[in-house]
Design an enzyme around this catalytic site. Structure first.
Site, PDB file in Angstrom:
ATOM      1  N   GLU A 274     101.789  -8.464   5.688  1.00  0.00           N
ATOM      2  CA  GLU A 274     101.713  -8.638   4.225  1.00  0.00           C
ATOM      3  C   GLU A 274     101.551 -10.119   3.884  1.00  0.00           C
ATOM      4  O   GLU A 274     100.802 -10.482   2.974  1.00  0.00           O
ATOM      5  CB  GLU A 274     102.966  -8.085   3.533  1.00  0.00           C
ATOM      6  CG  GLU A 274     103.095  -6.571   3.593  1.00  0.00           C
ATOM      7  CD  GLU A 274     101.927  -5.817   2.967  1.00  0.00           C
ATOM      8  OE1 GLU A 274     101.263  -6.359   2.084  1.00  0.00           O
ATOM      9  OE2 GLU A 274     101.671  -4.682   3.395  1.00  0.00           O
ATOM     10  N   TRP A 277      98.121 -10.738   4.148  1.00  0.00           N
ATOM     11  CA  TRP A 277      97.290 -10.297   3.015  1.00  0.00           C
ATOM     12  C   TRP A 277      97.167 -11.430   1.992  1.00  0.00           C
ATOM     13  O   TRP A 277      96.137 -11.607   1.348  1.00  0.00           O
ATOM     14  CB  TRP A 277      97.878  -9.049   2.341  1.00  0.00           C
ATOM     15  CG  TRP A 277      97.328  -7.769   2.904  1.00  0.00           C
ATOM     16  CD1 TRP A 277      97.967  -6.924   3.766  1.00  0.00           C
ATOM     17  CD2 TRP A 277      96.022  -7.205   2.667  1.00  0.00           C
ATOM     18  NE1 TRP A 277      97.134  -5.861   4.062  1.00  0.00           N
ATOM     19  CE2 TRP A 277      95.940  -6.016   3.411  1.00  0.00           C
ATOM     20  CE3 TRP A 277      94.917  -7.597   1.900  1.00  0.00           C
ATOM     21  CZ2 TRP A 277      94.806  -5.202   3.405  1.00  0.00           C
ATOM     22  CZ3 TRP A 277      93.777  -6.792   1.900  1.00  0.00           C
ATOM     23  CH2 TRP A 277      93.729  -5.605   2.652  1.00  0.00           C
ATOM     24  N   TRP A 305      82.547   0.991 -18.066  1.00  0.00           N
ATOM     25  CA  TRP A 305      83.921   0.826 -18.536  1.00  0.00           C
ATOM     26  C   TRP A 305      84.018   1.227 -19.992  1.00  0.00           C
ATOM     27  O   TRP A 305      83.051   1.089 -20.739  1.00  0.00           O
ATOM     28  CB  TRP A 305      84.376  -0.640 -18.398  1.00  0.00           C
ATOM     29  CG  TRP A 305      84.319  -1.208 -17.019  1.00  0.00           C
ATOM     30  CD1 TRP A 305      83.491  -2.203 -16.582  1.00  0.00           C
ATOM     31  CD2 TRP A 305      85.114  -0.839 -15.890  1.00  0.00           C
ATOM     32  NE1 TRP A 305      83.722  -2.475 -15.255  1.00  0.00           N
ATOM     33  CE2 TRP A 305      84.718  -1.652 -14.798  1.00  0.00           C
ATOM     34  CE3 TRP A 305      86.120   0.107 -15.676  1.00  0.00           C
ATOM     35  CZ2 TRP A 305      85.280  -1.545 -13.524  1.00  0.00           C
ATOM     36  CZ3 TRP A 305      86.681   0.202 -14.409  1.00  0.00           C
ATOM     37  CH2 TRP A 305      86.271  -0.607 -13.359  1.00  0.00           C
ATOM     38  N   ASN A 340     105.274  -3.621  -5.630  1.00  0.00           N
ATOM     39  CA  ASN A 340     103.878  -3.511  -5.184  1.00  0.00           C
ATOM     40  C   ASN A 340     103.317  -2.097  -5.303  1.00  0.00           C
ATOM     41  O   ASN A 340     102.194  -1.905  -5.771  1.00  0.00           O
ATOM     42  CB  ASN A 340     103.748  -4.007  -3.743  1.00  0.00           C
ATOM     43  CG  ASN A 340     102.320  -3.905  -3.247  1.00  0.00           C
ATOM     44  OD1 ASN A 340     101.412  -4.480  -3.839  1.00  0.00           O
ATOM     45  ND2 ASN A 340     102.107  -3.125  -2.195  1.00  0.00           N
ATOM     46  N   TRP A 358      88.924  -3.664 -14.804  1.00  0.00           N
ATOM     47  CA  TRP A 358      90.024  -4.292 -14.059  1.00  0.00           C
ATOM     48  C   TRP A 358      90.327  -5.704 -14.565  1.00  0.00           C
ATOM     49  O   TRP A 358      91.455  -6.178 -14.480  1.00  0.00           O
ATOM     50  CB  TRP A 358      89.740  -4.309 -12.546  1.00  0.00           C
ATOM     51  CG  TRP A 358      88.522  -5.104 -12.117  1.00  0.00           C
ATOM     52  CD1 TRP A 358      87.272  -4.637 -11.914  1.00  0.00           C
ATOM     53  CD2 TRP A 358      88.460  -6.523 -11.835  1.00  0.00           C
ATOM     54  NE1 TRP A 358      86.414  -5.652 -11.537  1.00  0.00           N
ATOM     55  CE2 TRP A 358      87.121  -6.813 -11.471  1.00  0.00           C
ATOM     56  CE3 TRP A 358      89.388  -7.551 -11.855  1.00  0.00           C
ATOM     57  CZ2 TRP A 358      86.698  -8.109 -11.129  1.00  0.00           C
ATOM     58  CZ3 TRP A 358      88.965  -8.845 -11.513  1.00  0.00           C
ATOM     59  CH2 TRP A 358      87.635  -9.099 -11.163  1.00  0.00           C
ATOM     60  N   TRP A 381      93.475  -6.683  -7.731  1.00  0.00           N
ATOM     61  CA  TRP A 381      92.851  -5.864  -8.783  1.00  0.00           C
ATOM     62  C   TRP A 381      91.512  -5.320  -8.300  1.00  0.00           C
ATOM     63  O   TRP A 381      91.197  -4.165  -8.512  1.00  0.00           O
ATOM     64  CB  TRP A 381      92.687  -6.668 -10.081  1.00  0.00           C
ATOM     65  CG  TRP A 381      93.919  -6.542 -10.930  1.00  0.00           C
ATOM     66  CD1 TRP A 381      94.946  -7.436 -11.013  1.00  0.00           C
ATOM     67  CD2 TRP A 381      94.275  -5.438 -11.789  1.00  0.00           C
ATOM     68  NE1 TRP A 381      95.920  -6.957 -11.871  1.00  0.00           N
ATOM     69  CE2 TRP A 381      95.538  -5.736 -12.364  1.00  0.00           C
ATOM     70  CE3 TRP A 381      93.670  -4.241 -12.125  1.00  0.00           C
ATOM     71  CZ2 TRP A 381      96.189  -4.876 -13.255  1.00  0.00           C
ATOM     72  CZ3 TRP A 381      94.315  -3.376 -13.016  1.00  0.00           C
ATOM     73  CH2 TRP A 381      95.556  -3.691 -13.567  1.00  0.00           C
TER      74      TRP A 381
HETATM   75  C1  FAD Z   1      97.149  -5.010  -9.102  1.00  0.00           C
HETATM   76  C2  FAD Z   1      97.936  -5.962  -8.245  1.00  0.00           C
HETATM   77  C3  FAD Z   1      98.117  -7.276  -8.649  1.00  0.00           C
HETATM   78  C4  FAD Z   1      98.840  -8.171  -7.857  1.00  0.00           C
HETATM   79  N1  FAD Z   1      99.005  -9.463  -8.285  1.00  0.00           N
HETATM   80  C5  FAD Z   1      99.674 -10.354  -7.516  1.00  0.00           C
HETATM   81  C6  FAD Z   1      99.863 -11.699  -7.941  1.00  0.00           C
HETATM   82  O1  FAD Z   1      99.391 -12.131  -8.993  1.00  0.00           O
HETATM   83  N2  FAD Z   1     100.585 -12.531  -7.134  1.00  0.00           N
HETATM   84  C7  FAD Z   1     101.099 -12.106  -5.939  1.00  0.00           C
HETATM   85  O2  FAD Z   1     101.757 -12.898  -5.251  1.00  0.00           O
HETATM   86  N3  FAD Z   1     100.907 -10.853  -5.502  1.00  0.00           N
HETATM   87  C8  FAD Z   1     100.224  -9.962  -6.245  1.00  0.00           C
HETATM   88  N4  FAD Z   1     100.060  -8.667  -5.802  1.00  0.00           N
HETATM   89  C9  FAD Z   1     100.467  -8.314  -4.423  1.00  0.00           C
HETATM   90  C10 FAD Z   1     101.889  -7.752  -4.258  1.00  0.00           C
HETATM   91  O3  FAD Z   1     102.116  -6.724  -5.174  1.00  0.00           O
HETATM   92  C11 FAD Z   1     102.980  -8.808  -4.417  1.00  0.00           C
HETATM   93  O4  FAD Z   1     102.690  -9.920  -3.613  1.00  0.00           O
HETATM   94  C12 FAD Z   1     104.340  -8.254  -3.982  1.00  0.00           C
HETATM   95  O5  FAD Z   1     104.660  -7.115  -4.732  1.00  0.00           O
HETATM   96  C13 FAD Z   1     105.395  -9.321  -4.174  1.00  0.00           C
HETATM   97  O6  FAD Z   1     106.668  -8.814  -3.910  1.00  0.00           O
HETATM   98  P1  FAD Z   1     107.482  -9.289  -2.631  1.00  0.00           P
HETATM   99  O7  FAD Z   1     107.490 -10.761  -2.552  1.00  0.00           O
HETATM  100  O8  FAD Z   1     108.791  -8.590  -2.659  1.00  0.00           O
HETATM  101  O9  FAD Z   1     106.574  -8.694  -1.470  1.00  0.00           O
HETATM  102  P2  FAD Z   1     106.907  -8.357   0.051  1.00  0.00           P
HETATM  103  O10 FAD Z   1     106.608  -6.913   0.244  1.00  0.00           O
HETATM  104  O11 FAD Z   1     108.236  -8.827   0.451  1.00  0.00           O
HETATM  105  O12 FAD Z   1     105.762  -9.167   0.812  1.00  0.00           O
HETATM  106  C14 FAD Z   1     105.948 -10.531   1.217  1.00  0.00           C
HETATM  107  C15 FAD Z   1     104.847 -11.405   0.694  1.00  0.00           C
HETATM  108  O13 FAD Z   1     103.584 -10.979   1.196  1.00  0.00           O
HETATM  109  C16 FAD Z   1     102.578 -11.232   0.215  1.00  0.00           C
HETATM  110  N5  FAD Z   1     101.939  -9.966  -0.148  1.00  0.00           N
HETATM  111  C17 FAD Z   1     102.465  -8.731  -0.076  1.00  0.00           C
HETATM  112  N6  FAD Z   1     101.548  -7.815  -0.464  1.00  0.00           N
HETATM  113  C18 FAD Z   1     100.441  -8.493  -0.799  1.00  0.00           C
HETATM  114  C19 FAD Z   1      99.152  -8.107  -1.274  1.00  0.00           C
HETATM  115  N7  FAD Z   1      98.808  -6.836  -1.448  1.00  0.00           N
HETATM  116  N8  FAD Z   1      98.242  -9.079  -1.521  1.00  0.00           N
HETATM  117  C20 FAD Z   1      98.553 -10.383  -1.326  1.00  0.00           C
HETATM  118  N9  FAD Z   1      99.758 -10.803  -0.867  1.00  0.00           N
HETATM  119  C21 FAD Z   1     100.682  -9.871  -0.611  1.00  0.00           C
HETATM  120  C22 FAD Z   1     103.253 -11.836  -0.998  1.00  0.00           C
HETATM  121  O14 FAD Z   1     103.123 -13.237  -0.918  1.00  0.00           O
HETATM  122  C23 FAD Z   1     104.701 -11.400  -0.813  1.00  0.00           C
HETATM  123  O15 FAD Z   1     105.624 -12.267  -1.434  1.00  0.00           O
HETATM  124  C24 FAD Z   1      99.357  -7.736  -6.602  1.00  0.00           C
HETATM  125  C25 FAD Z   1      99.179  -6.400  -6.214  1.00  0.00           C
HETATM  126  C26 FAD Z   1      98.487  -5.526  -7.025  1.00  0.00           C
HETATM  127  C27 FAD Z   1      98.297  -4.110  -6.551  1.00  0.00           C
END
Ligand code: FAD
Length: 475
Positions: A274, A277, A305, A340, A358, A381
């Site tokens: 993650e 990602w 859209w 997430n 989106w 997105w």
């Molecule tokens: C529509 C949408 C919009 C999003 N917008 C953002 C945003 O603006 N900023 C953001 O940081 N994340 C975004 N995310 C990705 C993800 O949802 C969040 O990073 C995550 O929920 C943060 O919670 P956490 O730190 O507990 O994640 P954890 O599950 O603990 O993951 C650890 C870290 O991994 C990274 N990560 C995890 N999943 C993703 C992912 N899919 N894409 C990129 N990095 C990821 C983040 O840096 C996160 O802090 C988005 C996801 C979706 C579906």
């Protein structure tokens, strides 16, 4: 003694900060933050981000005994003035990857160098910088798995985190940071953010504690539990990562050190992937700088859209009549965060069931998320919409009822954010419109009054989305 100006941007920390460590080696430290007033939408920080920034700057200022110089204006002008006023020899910063930031920084580098000032930039926010990773034929990866598993994991190991350097700040720098931060007026004028304070502590130390707590416990069950929004199963490090209060290197090595370098545990592997990602999102942003506004897959330029103010407003305020969607949108409003799994559900509902572009959702998230991040937000997105690199296929449309029943079985998450549904039996918690009148009455719910009827029929709206997709596929 030479003086080195450290320009803080999205790296608001003193641990593992390569530019800061380099500045301290060069001489006396002049720590500076500049609120860039030349930014406009879509790059200007959103309201929730500004709330976080306000507190993160206060935390950083405290580390410098309030001798952090905080200014607002055009960075090139502010930097030139500070260099002259303080007789600065070196200017350093950690790199940013948005196109506008790269162009701005290149111009600043040239101007400062013309004045005889030495300028150096560092990697302070990524494990693998985008320009160092490419396919054998030299082109950028567009698919996540080979990018991470084949390329990144075979790169030289990322930098091991640096210790906090010992710095000396010139005695003539005033301890005026708190006043200067307050004068930036970052706190939004509408005070909807009171709830944030009970959910977040915006300090570098809080980021370290959150990381430690996560790797001592939840990481081992992360693989299974990360999809359950009612659990505290994720690390919640995203806003700290966005503002650089913790680096991905600190996370990466805290995890590897804890598990003796063994990535074979499913929880560990999934968590690190993650983090990757996030790297991939930055990689895409660097190589395809328009992803915040332009469909990665140009076919979507012709997508039909639809937009309706009332429908969009129902989505933003958590009044769609679909409980898991409404709970997510209300969690966002109340806490500045959304789980997430739920982000994916609400985004899919907006784009596919409501057929709203989106980019409208991206903007709403940008304004409301504390972790709003150009790269991760835009890439995610586009991923959900189906228009992105390595995206979820458009025809795979989440059914929010089934998603709710799978990931919020007992409806705990829904009940937290939609308290009007608290008395509804589990069987109907994700589909109140199917509940018989007697059940609704016992739960003290009148649909249309206490809780909305669904905005759209899920089956029909799904078919409408598939038809719209078929039209661009054939075009
Ligand atoms: C529509 C949408 C919009 C999003 N917008 C953002 C945003 O603006 N900023 C953001 O940081 N994340 C975004 N995310 C990705 C993800 O949802 C969040 O990073 C995550 O929920 C943060 O919670 P956490 O730190 O507990 O994640 P954890 O599950 O603990 O993951 C650890 C870290 O991994 C990274 N990560 C995890 N999943 C993703 C992912 N899919 N894409 C990129 N990095 C990821 C983040 O840096 C996160 O802090 C988005 C996801 C979706 C579906």
């Amino acid at each position: 003694m030479a003086k080195a100006l450290m320009w803080f941007r999205q790296d608001l920390r003193i641990t593992d900060n390569p530019a800061l460590s380099a500045a301290v080696e060069m001489g006396e430290l002049i720590p500076v933050y500049i609120h860039d007033t030349s930014l406009s939408q879509p790059n200007e920080p959103g309201s929730a981000s500004k709330w976080w920034l306000h507190h993160a700057l206060r935390d950083l200022a405290g580390k410098f005994n309030h001798k952090l110089i905080v200014k607002s204006g055009k960075p090139v002008e502010v930097l030139l003035a500070l260099c002259e006023a303080h007789d600065v020899e070196f200017v350093v910063w950690n790199r940013m990857y948005e196109k506008w930031a790269r162009q701005r920084d290149t111009q600043i580098k040239t101007v400062l160098k013309e004045q005889g000032i030495k300028v150096k930039s560092y990697n302070g926010s990524l494990l693998w910088e985008p320009m160092t990773v490419s396919k054998a034929d030299g082109t950028p990866y567009k698919v996540y798995t080979p990018y991470y598993r084949k390329a990144c994991l075979n790169q030289p190991s990322p930098r091991y985190p640096l210790a906090v350097p010992k710095y000396t700040i010139p005695s003539d720098i005033e301890q005026n940071a708190i006043n200067s931060i307050d004068s930036l007026a970052l706190l939004p004028s509408i005070n909807w953010y009171d709830g944030f304070e009970s959910h977040w502590s915006v300090t570098e130390e809080a980021a370290k504690t959150a990381l430690q707590t996560f790797i001592e416990g939840a990481i081992l069950n992360y693989e299974d539990d990360r999809n359950i929004p009612s659990l505290k199963a994720c690390s919640r490090l995203s806003p700290y990562l966005h503002f650089g209060q913790i680096s991905p290197n600190q996370i990466w090595y805290a995890v590897l050190d804890k598990f003796n370098g063994d990535m074979s545990d499913k929880g560990v592997d999934t968590y690190l992937s993650e983090i990757a990602w996030r790297e991939f999102s930055y990689y895409l942003l660097y190589h395809f700088p328009e992803i915040q506004q332009v469909n990665f897959n140009a076919k979507f330029d012709n997508f039909a859209w639809q937009y309706d103010d009332a429908v969009f407003s129902a989505w933003t305020t958590g009044q769609t009549g679909v409980p898991i969607v409404d709970a997510g949108m209300r969690e966002l409003w109340k806490t500045g965060y959304m789980h997430n799994r739920v982000r994916m559900i609400v985004a899919s509902y907006l784009v596919k069931n409501l057929l709203i572009d989106w980019r409208k959702g991206e903007r709403w998230f940008w304004d409301c998320l504390l972790d709003a991040d150009t790269a991760s937000n835009a890439a995610s997105w586009q991923w959900v919409a189906g228009s992105g690199a390595d995206a979820a296929p458009y025809f795979r449309i989440f059914n929010p009822v089934l998603q709710g029943e799978k990931f919020d079985k007992q409806g705990e998450y829904v009940k937290t954010y939609c308290p009007e549904l608290v008395k509804l039996p589990q069987k109907y918690i994700h589909k109140p419109w199917e509940a018989p009148a007697t059940v609704l009455s016992e739960a003290q719910i009148t649909l249309g009054e206490d809780y909305p009827f669904p905005l759209v029929d899920l089956k029909q709206s799904r078919q409408r989305a598939l038809d719209a997709f078929a039209a661009i596929k054939e075009a």
